[in-house]
Design a protein around this motif. Structure first.
Motif, short mmCIF file in Angstrom:
data_model
loop_
_atom_site.label_atom_id
_atom_site.label_comp_id
_atom_site.label_asym_id
_atom_site.label_seq_id
_atom_site.Cartn_x
_atom_site.Cartn_y
_atom_site.Cartn_z
N LYS A 1 39.12 34.83 39.37
CA LYS A 1 40.64 34.72 39.10
C LYS A 1 41.42 34.72 40.43
O LYS A 1 40.92 35.01 41.30
N ASP A 2 42.80 34.08 40.35
CA ASP A 2 43.52 34.14 41.31
C ASP A 2 44.41 35.20 41.24
O ASP A 2 45.30 35.11 40.39
N LEU A 3 44.19 36.29 42.02
CA LEU A 3 44.79 37.49 41.87
C LEU A 3 45.71 37.78 43.44
O LEU A 3 45.17 37.49 44.46
N PRO A 4 46.98 38.62 43.38
CA PRO A 4 47.58 38.77 44.34
C PRO A 4 47.04 39.96 45.07
O PRO A 4 46.47 40.77 44.32
N ASP A 5 46.97 39.94 46.42
CA ASP A 5 46.46 41.14 47.18
C ASP A 5 47.33 42.53 46.89
O ASP A 5 48.45 42.43 46.53
N THR A 6 46.49 43.57 46.95
CA THR A 6 47.16 44.79 46.89
C THR A 6 46.77 45.59 48.14
O THR A 6 46.41 45.25 49.19
#
Length: 126
Positions: A47-52
């Motif tokens: 998946k394309d997920l934003p960094d945390t």
């Protein structure tokens, strides 16, 4: 927290740990545990997920060698938590082939990247 688990004591550089299967049951909990111990983690997912906070997500599929090359850049320790158990009953016929292909791709890319340690947990089926 035991002293030997702290990132600064282990000498692991920032984002030098890769957790594959990052959105899975085990992967997501492992990432939480590593971050709580002071590590900055690369988390591999399809998946394309934003960094945390202290987690850098990298989109890659282990069946795609080029994507693995990118995901493994700068990695010293990799947790291999992948399996090919998704899909329908018909797709399960290719389970052994998919498992072998992604494991071979991962080993080749990890070797090329200079990964020092791979911790493996595979999937089980009948």
């Amino acid at each position: 927290m035991s002293q030997e688990l702290h990132a600064d004591k282990l000498g692991i550089k920032p984002y030098g740990i890769l957790v594959t299967g990052a959105t899975g049951f085990i992967g997501s909990r492992l990432i939480t545990s590593l971050v709580e111990r002071g590590h900055q983690v690369k988390a591999m997912t399809r998946k394309d997920l934003p960094d945390t906070n202290n987690v850098r997500y990298v989109q890659a599929d282990a069946l795609n060698y080029e994507q693995l090359e990118n995901a493994l850049k700068g990695v010293e320790v990799a947790y291999y938590l992948l399996h090919s158990m998704e899909g329908n009953k018909e797709e399960w016929k290719d389970f052994p082939k998919r498992e072998r292909t992604q494991a071979e791709n991962f080993l080749k890319a990890a070797t090329a990247a200079g990964v020092k340690r791979i911790i493996y947990l595979g999937g089980l089926v009948n």
